[in-house]
Design a protein around this motif. Structure first.
Motif: not given
Ligand code: NA7
Length: 552
Positions: A175-194
């Protein structure tokens, strides 16, 4: 971008064979310290180049774009103070600025002072070697380019080397995986996600509070709960804005005299000298006020006396119980292995109430540890949980990590990482014996590591600039501390921290990061004597002809 990944290095087929670019001074890092250092070096004249790994300025505020990222310092105490014009032009919108506005502020500074023309972006420094014959440093970049300069100034940040958890399968998740300190520059949506968040430090607390607002379901993986206190943020209205702008000199004067250069300074009383009802009322008042007052503006003994600390710790535990509806859940959120203020206090805006929401669950890793990460989710000792997204709020290889990630070699090939294997050693947190002409703006054992950081950055940059001006005037081209000065400073650093209760607790401030080999033993990374004492010491050294430094 995957979690913890570095940005793509600039690729150039010819880079490897090109001869190095040459400057008088190289600065690494375009955060606030690098930007201000560049500005001051320009006033000295000579050729300066700043190299930055990212493709924009801002440092911490460039990288940490995670949801909810914002100051815990009052915005109006945080901005750089060197330019009265800048102070009057820039209007902070909130008392505790959010990351997007702070990044705009960094860009505003870069534009206003025309700093970009001396910055090369997309240039991650991977090595720096001292060439004694040439009296110069040679930096190597991720893409093979090189650059040389007589002086090397690191402005690489105290918390800029993110670490992923040492959990098997961490790279397997599909799935999508992010470290907070290398967060993508594009908008990340959490809606409908676990969504899963691992980590409940200052970053995790901000992230969790924001993600819980829109995620379909949020699971918080908590190994160690922290003592969180309310931030009480709010917008700055026009009248307050005018008052702030009219009182900058007083604001900065007050910060200058406080221990950590915050607007808050310790109450002169001891907690145990105050009657219990009065003490309770004092804690209640601090809890209701914005910012770090409850930590930095508390009774002077709560961070050094266990019995005094127990009074505020008990108060904070009762607050958590009053805010979390389910008693068993409240107990899980209450730290049991450390007292209030002995780790970095996360400031929050509704964090505890998040756990009253039906779409949020807490997994207590002390009871059910994570065993592995799979393509579909996270396996703990008693469950297999599926997710659409995993957020790693797992922190940094703090203070020395950013140095370790560069292969820094001083006189005779001495590796900095090896020199610091048993803990950092420096003189004033600004220079290291065996590493001539390298100055560390926010290095270990420097007041800046435990500070309302721009306040300490300005002091360090001004001090370094003055040293370079002095060297120019006297015709010196090399500066290096004596071993004796370094030993004495290191001893002083440990002495000044000796009474702190935080020394008995694992945290990034004591250099512990269980995800990094060699970082399991406690040491001390900051300077605990306080910013005023640190400034006094630096001024004394300068006044005595840079006592403790060998100038040649
Ligand atoms: P912190 O304060 O170091 O927090 C990292 C969090 O991640 C903390 O809760 C850790 O638990 C947790 N963590 C780390 N590794 C793991 C593994 N392997 N499993 C589970 N949980 C883990 O970093 P932050 O980014 O929050 O804050 C750093 C500073 O940045 C902050 O103080 C601000 O000044 C800005 P642990 O406590 O180690 O049990």
């Amino acid at each position: 971008m995957g979690p913890g990944a570095d940005p793509k290095p600039m690729s150039s087929a010819n880079a490897r064979v090109r001869s190095p670019e040459r400057y008088e001074v190289i600065v690494i890092g375009a955060g606030l310290s690098g930007l201000y250092q560049l500005y001051r070096l320009r006033q000295l004249g000579g050729s300066v180049r700043l190299f930055e790994a990212g493709d924009g300025v801002g440092g911490t505020w460039y990288w940490n774009r995670y949801p909810g990222a914002r100051f815990d310092s009052e915005s109006w105490t945080y901005g750089l103070s060197f330019s009265a014009e800048l102070l009057q032009e820039w209007s902070w919108k909130e008392h505790f600025s959010a990351q997007p506005e702070t990044l705009r502020y960094c860009n505003y500074i870069a534009d206003k002072f025309d700093l970009r023309r001396d910055i090369t972006f997309n240039s991650r420094v991977v090595s720096a070697a001292w060439d004694a014959n040439a009296n110069a440093w040679e930096c190597g970049f991720a893409d093979g380019r090189r650059a040389r300069a007589r002086l090397l100034i690191t402005a690489i940040g105290p918390l800029s080397a993110p670490t992923l958890p040492a959990i098997p399968g961490v790279g397997d998740f599909r799935g999508e995986a992010y470290h907070t300190a290398t967060w993508p520059h594009q908008e990340v949506s959490f809606a409908d996600k676990r969504v899963a968040v691992i980590g409940t430090g200052a970053t995790g607390v901000q992230t969790i509070t924001e993600v819980a607002k829109s995620a379909h379901h949020l699971t918080v993986f908590q190994r160690t709960p922290n003592w969180c206190a309310p931030l009480h943020n709010g917008p700055i209205d026009a009248a307050t804005q005018a008052r702030i702008k009219a009182s900058y000199p007083e604001i900065f004067a007050r910060c200058r005299e406080s221990y950590g250069c915050f607007i808050h300074d310790a109450d002169p009383r001891n907690a145990l000298e105050v009657a219990p009802e009065e003490r309770e009322a004092f804690y209640e008042k601090r809890y209701g006020e914005p910012g770090f007052g409850i930590w930095m503006g508390n009774f002077r003994d709560i961070l050094i006396d266990k019995a005094a600390n127990a009074t505020i710790t008990d108060f904070m535990a009762r607050k958590i119980r009053s805010r979390v509806r389910e008693p068993a859940l409240a107990e899980k959120l209450i730290p049991t292995n450390h007292g209030f203020g002995t780790r970095r206090v996360p400031l929050e805006s509704g964090y505890y109430e998040v756990f009253n929401q039906p779409n949020v669950r807490l997994v207590d890793l002390r009871k059910t540890p994570i065993e592995r990460i799979t393509p579909n989710g996270i396996v703990t000792s008693n469950a297999e949980l599926e997710f659409d997204m995993i957020i790693y709020a797992t922190g940094f290889d703090a203070i020395t990590g950013a140095f370790d990630r560069i292969d820094i070699r001083g006189r005779g090939g001495l590796r900095l990482k090896e020199k610091w294997a048993a803990g950092p050693r420096t003189y004033l947190g600004l220079q290291i014996a065996g590493f001539p002409n390298m100055l560390t703006l926010v290095g270990p054992h420097n007041a800046a590591t435990f500070c309302n950081i721009p306040r300490c950055i300005e002091q360090n940059v001004d001090w370094v600039t003055e040293l370079l001006r002095y060297m120019g005037e006297k015709g010196f081209t090399r500066v290096e501390p004596t071993e004796a000065a370094e030993d004495a400073w290191t001893e002083h650093v440990y002495e000044s921290a000796a009474r702190l209760l935080l020394l008995e607790v694992d945290s990034w401030m004591t250099g512990v990061n269980r995800n990094v080999p060699g970082r399991q033993k406690r040491t001390f990374m900051a300077y605990a004597g306080g910013a005023p004492k640190y400034r006094e010491k630096c001024e004394e050294v300068a006044a005595n002809g840079y006592d403790g430094f060998m100038l040649a």
